[in-house]
Design a protein around this motif. Structure first.
Motif, mmCIF file in Angstrom:
data_model
loop_
_atom_site.group_PDB
_atom_site.id
_atom_site.type_symbol
_atom_site.label_atom_id
_atom_site.label_comp_id
_atom_site.label_asym_id
_atom_site.label_seq_id
_atom_site.Cartn_x
_atom_site.Cartn_y
_atom_site.Cartn_z
ATOM 1 N N LEU A 59 0.512 -0.860 0.074
ATOM 2 C CA LEU A 59 -0.065 0.007 -0.024
ATOM 3 C C LEU A 59 0.705 1.876 0.271
ATOM 4 O O LEU A 59 1.679 1.257 0.863
ATOM 5 C CB LEU A 59 -1.197 -0.158 0.996
ATOM 6 C CG LEU A 59 -1.984 1.174 1.333
ATOM 7 C CD1 LEU A 59 -2.896 0.723 0.062
ATOM 8 C CD2 LEU A 59 -2.498 1.268 2.352
ATOM 9 N N SER A 92 -8.984 -4.553 -3.245
ATOM 10 C CA SER A 92 -7.450 -4.202 -4.114
ATOM 11 C C SER A 92 -6.232 -5.331 -4.827
ATOM 12 O O SER A 92 -7.504 -6.057 -4.606
ATOM 13 C CB SER A 92 -6.312 -3.843 -2.432
ATOM 14 O OG SER A 92 -6.647 -5.333 -1.670
ATOM 15 N N ASN A 98 -0.896 -0.940 -4.422
ATOM 16 C CA ASN A 98 -2.456 -0.051 -4.315
ATOM 17 C C ASN A 98 -1.556 1.031 -3.669
ATOM 18 O O ASN A 98 -1.119 1.359 -2.556
ATOM 19 C CB ASN A 98 -2.631 -1.041 -3.278
ATOM 20 C CG ASN A 98 -3.577 -2.142 -3.320
ATOM 21 O OD1 ASN A 98 -4.601 -2.080 -4.139
ATOM 22 N ND2 ASN A 98 -2.554 -3.363 -3.063
ATOM 23 N N ALA A 105 -7.196 6.385 3.127
ATOM 24 C CA ALA A 105 -6.703 4.755 4.055
ATOM 25 C C ALA A 105 -7.354 4.595 4.639
ATOM 26 O O ALA A 105 -6.803 4.020 5.706
ATOM 27 C CB ALA A 105 -4.998 5.097 4.311
ATOM 28 N N PHE A 112 -2.045 -4.405 5.153
ATOM 29 C CA PHE A 112 -0.771 -4.908 3.954
ATOM 30 C C PHE A 112 0.605 -5.184 4.762
ATOM 31 O O PHE A 112 0.617 -4.219 5.764
ATOM 32 C CB PHE A 112 -1.153 -3.245 3.234
ATOM 33 C CG PHE A 112 -2.558 -3.471 3.016
ATOM 34 C CD1 PHE A 112 -1.849 -3.539 1.255
ATOM 35 C CD2 PHE A 112 -3.082 -2.502 3.105
ATOM 36 C CE1 PHE A 112 -3.275 -3.347 0.197
ATOM 37 C CE2 PHE A 112 -4.391 -1.890 2.500
ATOM 38 C CZ PHE A 112 -4.264 -2.873 1.377
ATOM 39 N N VAL A 115 3.375 -1.052 3.685
ATOM 40 C CA VAL A 115 2.660 0.546 4.011
ATOM 41 C C VAL A 115 3.973 1.644 3.353
ATOM 42 O O VAL A 115 4.721 1.554 4.937
ATOM 43 C CB VAL A 115 1.658 0.622 5.472
ATOM 44 C CG1 VAL A 115 1.189 1.320 4.191
ATOM 45 C CG2 VAL A 115 1.227 -0.151 4.899
ATOM 46 N N CYS A 138 -3.125 0.201 9.270
ATOM 47 C CA CYS A 138 -3.218 -0.225 7.462
ATOM 48 C C CYS A 138 -2.298 -1.327 7.767
ATOM 49 O O CYS A 138 -1.788 -2.139 6.705
ATOM 50 C CB CYS A 138 -2.282 0.430 6.459
ATOM 51 S SG CYS A 138 -3.748 1.848 6.186
#
Length: 340
Positions: A59, A92, A98, A105, A112, A115, A138
């Motif tokens: 991400l 995603s 992504n 977000a 992920f 990130v 995230c």
């Protein structure tokens, strides 16, 4: 600002790319990369290509315009599929990059493996605590978070430094002018002289102010001196679109623009002189001041701009902005990137 000893070994872009890859393979939890605004995210290419080859989910958080994300253009050249997670939050990718902005977000449920938060290639909107919390929300367990910023986001021993590359010239550090004069009604003589010198030197000047009212005040004041300075004096209020006055300003060789529009990252304002009036105003936090100062450092030529902060009093944010730019230059000097 703390930068780990690790940063002193970084002298080439390739070595920084290798160090990122090394820490990711070692499952480093969080990494700071301290850089300056408008620097290249190309340093992430090798890391992302490796992560995707290992079937890791990636991400990339950036507040750049959705159609102009620099890293996306780089990776698409390598055949990487990129997916922007916009308002509809589309599914995603497991095998591609992504991309999402900060607000988008906040609504992601998925975690992920890698990130990256890019706070360098757009106007800074969030403080380091907001960035840190978003990265943590995230990132998957045992994943890697990378904060790409002008300051340290994580309290981490893994803090790397990306050196400036401005033809061996340092980043422009601002000159601070404090005055007791009501800037809404008058300007110190030294500021008038600076504007006159800029025009004589064939330099454009952008004057940033906090709001629409101050745009009008400063523009109406300067227009009284158009015969002594230049007839090319324009005002541009933040309206979300490129204005006719901005187009005219860009077309003129000698011109002054008064504006409260701080973005326009797609507009070439390289090699200009930058002035921030009312620099102590709360709208000018230290990261925004560094961002605006960086406008004067973007030129690849030896003829670069200068930066002046004009205020009635010295704010902590003004001091912090100056300290950050000085620290970036210090590290670049230690790494052998500057030729003074």
């Amino acid at each position: 600002m703390f930068i780990a000893k690790e940063s002193k070994g970084i002298t080439l872009k390739e070595s920084l790319e290798e160090k990122l890859l090394k820490y990711f393979k070692a499952k480093a939890c969080n990494i700071n990369i301290i850089s300056f605004f408008y620097n290249t995210p190309r340093i992430f290419k090798k890391l992302i290509l490796y992560a995707l080859a290992q079937k890791k989910t990636v991400l990339y958080i950036t507040n750049e315009n959705v159609n102009d994300v620099f890293l996306v253009n780089i990776l698409r050249e390598e055949g990487v599929i990129c997916n922007y997670l916009g308002p509809q939050l589309t599914t995603s990718l497991k095998s591609g990059l992504n991309v999402v902005n900060h607000n988008g977000a906040l609504y992601l449920d998925e975690k992920f493996d890698l990130v990256i938060y890019d706070d360098i290639n757009s106007m800074p909107l969030y403080n380091k605590e907001c960035i840190k919390k978003l990265l943590e929300s995230c990132c998957a367990d045992y994943g890697t978070m990378i904060a790409y910023s002008v300051e340290q986001v994580f309290t981490s021993e893994v803090t790397l430094f990306q050196c400036p590359n401005n033809n061996g010239k340092p980043l422009i550090e601002p000159r601070i002018i404090n005055t007791r004069i009501n800037v809404n009604e008058d300007l110190p003589l030294v500021v008038y002289d600076y504007l006159k010198w800029s025009i004589i030197s064939n330099k454009k000047v952008v004057i940033y102010v906090p709001d629409d009212k101050k745009v009008d005040n400063i523009y109406n004041y300067l227009i009284n001196f158009k015969d002594e300075l230049t007839k090319n004096i324009f005002s541009y209020k933040s309206c979300g679109k490129k204005h006719e006055s901005l187009t005219k300003f860009l077309a003129k060789a000698k011109a002054i623009m008064v504006t409260n529009c701080f973005e326009n990252s797609d507009v070439d304002l390289t090699g200009i002189n930058v002035m921030v009036f009312f620099a102590e105003d709360e709208i000018f936090n230290y990261k925004k001041l560094v961002y605006l100062s960086s406008r004067a450092s973007r030129s690849k030529s030896l003829e670069r701009g200068e930066v002046i902060f004009l205020s009635n009093e010295l704010s902590e944010d003004m001091d912090n902005a100056k300290d950050i730019l000085r620290e970036l230059n210090k590290r670049a000097w230690e790494a052998g990137f500057l030729n003074l």
